[in-house]
Design a protein around this motif. Structure first.
Motif, PDB file in Angstrom:
ATOM      1  N   LYS A 172     -21.732   5.332   1.075  1.00  0.00           N
ATOM      2  CA  LYS A 172     -20.293   5.230   1.343  1.00  0.00           C
ATOM      3  C   LYS A 172     -19.571   6.118   0.342  1.00  0.00           C
ATOM      4  O   LYS A 172     -19.431   5.776  -0.826  1.00  0.00           O
ATOM      5  CB  LYS A 172     -19.834   3.785   1.218  1.00  0.00           C
ATOM      6  CG  LYS A 172     -20.435   2.895   2.272  1.00  0.00           C
ATOM      7  CD  LYS A 172     -20.015   1.469   2.098  1.00  0.00           C
ATOM      8  CE  LYS A 172     -20.718   0.616   3.138  1.00  0.00           C
ATOM      9  NZ  LYS A 172     -20.585  -0.797   2.852  1.00  0.00           N
ATOM     10  N   CYS A 173     -19.158   7.259   0.835  1.00  0.00           N
ATOM     11  CA  CYS A 173     -18.562   8.258  -0.043  1.00  0.00           C
ATOM     12  C   CYS A 173     -17.561   9.071   0.767  1.00  0.00           C
ATOM     13  O   CYS A 173     -17.778   9.339   1.940  1.00  0.00           O
ATOM     14  CB  CYS A 173     -19.677   9.158  -0.574  1.00  0.00           C
ATOM     15  SG  CYS A 173     -19.142  10.350  -1.776  1.00  0.00           S
ATOM     16  N   ARG A 174     -16.456   9.439   0.122  1.00  0.00           N
ATOM     17  CA  ARG A 174     -15.460  10.269   0.786  1.00  0.00           C
ATOM     18  C   ARG A 174     -14.607  10.963  -0.254  1.00  0.00           C
ATOM     19  O   ARG A 174     -14.685  10.672  -1.436  1.00  0.00           O
ATOM     20  CB  ARG A 174     -14.597   9.449   1.738  1.00  0.00           C
ATOM     21  CG  ARG A 174     -13.755   8.401   1.062  1.00  0.00           C
ATOM     22  CD  ARG A 174     -13.222   7.428   2.092  1.00  0.00           C
ATOM     23  NE  ARG A 174     -12.332   6.475   1.508  1.00  0.00           N
ATOM     24  CZ  ARG A 174     -11.016   6.493   1.616  1.00  0.00           C
ATOM     25  NH1 ARG A 174     -10.433   7.446   2.300  1.00  0.00           N
ATOM     26  NH2 ARG A 174     -10.276   5.581   1.065  1.00  0.00           N
ATOM     27  N   ARG A 175     -13.787  11.893   0.245  1.00  0.00           N
ATOM     28  CA  ARG A 175     -12.826  12.584  -0.604  1.00  0.00           C
ATOM     29  C   ARG A 175     -11.439  12.224  -0.114  1.00  0.00           C
ATOM     30  O   ARG A 175     -11.203  12.114   1.083  1.00  0.00           O
ATOM     31  CB  ARG A 175     -13.029  14.102  -0.524  1.00  0.00           C
ATOM     32  CG  ARG A 175     -12.052  14.898  -1.388  1.00  0.00           C
ATOM     33  CD  ARG A 175     -12.277  16.394  -1.246  1.00  0.00           C
ATOM     34  NE  ARG A 175     -12.109  16.869   0.117  1.00  0.00           N
ATOM     35  CZ  ARG A 175     -10.925  17.147   0.668  1.00  0.00           C
ATOM     36  NH1 ARG A 175      -9.803  16.988  -0.012  1.00  0.00           N
ATOM     37  NH2 ARG A 175     -10.867  17.579   1.921  1.00  0.00           N
ATOM     38  N   ALA A 176     -10.519  12.025  -1.038  1.00  0.00           N
ATOM     39  CA  ALA A 176      -9.126  11.742  -0.691  1.00  0.00           C
ATOM     40  C   ALA A 176      -8.240  12.696  -1.468  1.00  0.00           C
ATOM     41  O   ALA A 176      -8.563  13.099  -2.587  1.00  0.00           O
ATOM     42  CB  ALA A 176      -8.781  10.296  -1.030  1.00  0.00           C
ATOM     43  N   SER A 177      -7.110  13.044  -0.868  1.00  0.00           N
ATOM     44  CA  SER A 177      -6.162  13.950  -1.521  1.00  0.00           C
ATOM     45  C   SER A 177      -5.116  13.215  -2.344  1.00  0.00           C
ATOM     46  O   SER A 177      -4.429  13.819  -3.151  1.00  0.00           O
ATOM     47  CB  SER A 177      -5.440  14.793  -0.469  1.00  0.00           C
ATOM     48  OG  SER A 177      -6.364  15.501   0.299  1.00  0.00           O
ATOM     49  N   SER A 178      -4.989  11.908  -2.103  1.00  0.00           N
ATOM     50  CA  SER A 178      -3.996  11.119  -2.836  1.00  0.00           C
ATOM     51  C   SER A 178      -4.576   9.737  -3.109  1.00  0.00           C
ATOM     52  O   SER A 178      -5.505   9.288  -2.424  1.00  0.00           O
ATOM     53  CB  SER A 178      -2.711  10.975  -2.029  1.00  0.00           C
ATOM     54  OG  SER A 178      -2.942  10.148  -0.895  1.00  0.00           O
ATOM     55  N   LEU A 179      -4.011   9.060  -4.085  1.00  0.00           N
ATOM     56  CA  LEU A 179      -4.468   7.718  -4.407  1.00  0.00           C
ATOM     57  C   LEU A 179      -4.191   6.768  -3.248  1.00  0.00           C
ATOM     58  O   LEU A 179      -4.973   5.870  -2.962  1.00  0.00           O
ATOM     59  CB  LEU A 179      -3.787   7.223  -5.693  1.00  0.00           C
ATOM     60  CG  LEU A 179      -4.476   6.079  -6.403  1.00  0.00           C
ATOM     61  CD1 LEU A 179      -5.907   6.425  -6.763  1.00  0.00           C
ATOM     62  CD2 LEU A 179      -3.719   5.691  -7.641  1.00  0.00           C
ATOM     63  N   GLN A 180      -3.080   6.975  -2.560  1.00  0.00           N
ATOM     64  CA  GLN A 180      -2.759   6.140  -1.406  1.00  0.00           C
ATOM     65  C   GLN A 180      -3.847   6.260  -0.353  1.00  0.00           C
ATOM     66  O   GLN A 180      -4.305   5.267   0.204  1.00  0.00           O
ATOM     67  CB  GLN A 180      -1.410   6.543  -0.824  1.00  0.00           C
ATOM     68  CG  GLN A 180      -1.018   5.722   0.394  1.00  0.00           C
ATOM     69  CD  GLN A 180       0.318   6.157   0.971  1.00  0.00           C
ATOM     70  OE1 GLN A 180       0.923   7.117   0.524  1.00  0.00           O
ATOM     71  NE2 GLN A 180       0.770   5.450   1.975  1.00  0.00           N
ATOM     72  N   GLU A 181      -4.284   7.470  -0.083  1.00  0.00           N
ATOM     73  CA  GLU A 181      -5.355   7.693   0.889  1.00  0.00           C
ATOM     74  C   GLU A 181      -6.670   7.104   0.401  1.00  0.00           C
ATOM     75  O   GLU A 181      -7.458   6.577   1.180  1.00  0.00           O
ATOM     76  CB  GLU A 181      -5.513   9.195   1.141  1.00  0.00           C
ATOM     77  CG  GLU A 181      -6.557   9.546   2.172  1.00  0.00           C
ATOM     78  CD  GLU A 181      -6.759  11.048   2.313  1.00  0.00           C
ATOM     79  OE1 GLU A 181      -7.768  11.439   2.911  1.00  0.00           O
ATOM     80  OE2 GLU A 181      -5.919  11.830   1.816  1.00  0.00           O
ATOM     81  N   ALA A 182      -6.897   7.145  -0.900  1.00  0.00           N
ATOM     82  CA  ALA A 182      -8.150   6.650  -1.467  1.00  0.00           C
ATOM     83  C   ALA A 182      -8.306   5.152  -1.296  1.00  0.00           C
ATOM     84  O   ALA A 182      -9.414   4.656  -1.113  1.00  0.00           O
ATOM     85  CB  ALA A 182      -8.224   7.007  -2.956  1.00  0.00           C
ATOM     86  N   PHE A 183      -7.201   4.410  -1.347  1.00  0.00           N
ATOM     87  CA  PHE A 183      -7.283   2.958  -1.294  1.00  0.00           C
ATOM     88  C   PHE A 183      -6.498   2.373  -0.125  1.00  0.00           C
ATOM     89  O   PHE A 183      -5.777   1.399  -0.278  1.00  0.00           O
ATOM     90  CB  PHE A 183      -6.808   2.347  -2.615  1.00  0.00           C
ATOM     91  CG  PHE A 183      -7.716   2.676  -3.760  1.00  0.00           C
ATOM     92  CD1 PHE A 183      -9.031   2.262  -3.761  1.00  0.00           C
ATOM     93  CD2 PHE A 183      -7.260   3.420  -4.826  1.00  0.00           C
ATOM     94  CE1 PHE A 183      -9.883   2.572  -4.808  1.00  0.00           C
ATOM     95  CE2 PHE A 183      -8.102   3.730  -5.886  1.00  0.00           C
ATOM     96  CZ  PHE A 183      -9.414   3.303  -5.876  1.00  0.00           C
ATOM     97  N   LEU A 184      -6.649   2.970   1.046  1.00  0.00           N
ATOM     98  CA  LEU A 184      -6.029   2.402   2.241  1.00  0.00           C
ATOM     99  C   LEU A 184      -6.607   1.019   2.483  1.00  0.00           C
ATOM    100  O   LEU A 184      -7.796   0.781   2.270  1.00  0.00           O
ATOM    101  CB  LEU A 184      -6.336   3.268   3.464  1.00  0.00           C
ATOM    102  CG  LEU A 184      -5.620   4.603   3.564  1.00  0.00           C
ATOM    103  CD1 LEU A 184      -6.166   5.376   4.752  1.00  0.00           C
ATOM    104  CD2 LEU A 184      -4.128   4.398   3.715  1.00  0.00           C
TER     105      LEU A 184
END
Length: 190
Positions: free
Chosen positions: A108-120
């Motif tokens: 389970k791994c991904r990239r996010a551009s913002s903290l909001q996107e990281a912790f939806l």
């Protein structure tokens, strides 16, 4: 709920609101040897996370030095705790092939551009992904003409999702008649 680890590329993303980090998450902030100043707000928020936050100064310099450090620590986390969910906070798409490989291995791994996107919030992920997909398709000047091409486009945009989740997004486009298929050719009604 599995442990979550956020690996922050501070050279690439400087504006971070650490107060949004959930209680089950640890944070590793990577910074270069030439980075001498950090925003005061970030430092204060980092202190509030206590032992859940670790600052990692990279060794050496170079165009991808920080990225290789993140990749190393990502591998350590996934080896030591295979069930954890790792997110790289960076706008650097160079991480995407590595993430795609790890996802194919069942991590389970991904990239996010913002903290909001990281912790939806997990319950909103499916809806948020579908809304994002529709938005991205609306912006596309040339959309794929065949289902296989659309599936490839969705894969490129949503590397962190499993293949079945990506196919479900494509199917939802068809089910909601936003995309129609006739004689193996797609038409868009966005």
């Amino acid at each position: 709920m599995p442990e979550r680890i956020l690996l922050v590329d501070l050279e690439n993303v400087q504006t971070i609101d650490l107060s949004r980090v959930p209680p089950n998450a640890r944070v590793k902030i990577f910074y270069g040897t030439t980075q001498k100043k950090f925003p005061a707000r970030l430092v204060v928020q980092a202190q509030l996370l206590g032992p859940r936050l670790k600052w990692i100064e990279i060794s050496g310099q170079g165009p991808n030095a920080l990225d290789f450090h993140i990749a190393f620590y990502l591998g350590q986390e996934l080896t030591g705790n295979p069930d954890c969910e790792c997110t790289i906070l960076s706008r650097d798409t160079g991480f995407d092939p590595l993430i795609s490989h790890l996802v194919a291995l069942g991590r389970k791994c991904r990239r996010a551009s913002s903290l909001q996107e990281a912790f939806l919030a997990e319950e909103h992920l499916e809806t948020d992904h579908f809304a994002r997909l529709v938005t991205l398709l609306r912006k596309e000047k040339t959309r794929p003409a065949r289902r296989k091409g659309l599936a490839g486009k969705v894969k490129g945009w949503f590397l962190h999702l499993s293949e079945s989740e990506r196919l479900a997004l494509v199917q939802r486009l068809l089910d909601e008649s936003l995309v129609r298929e006739s004689e193996n050719v797609l038409t868009y009604h966005l």
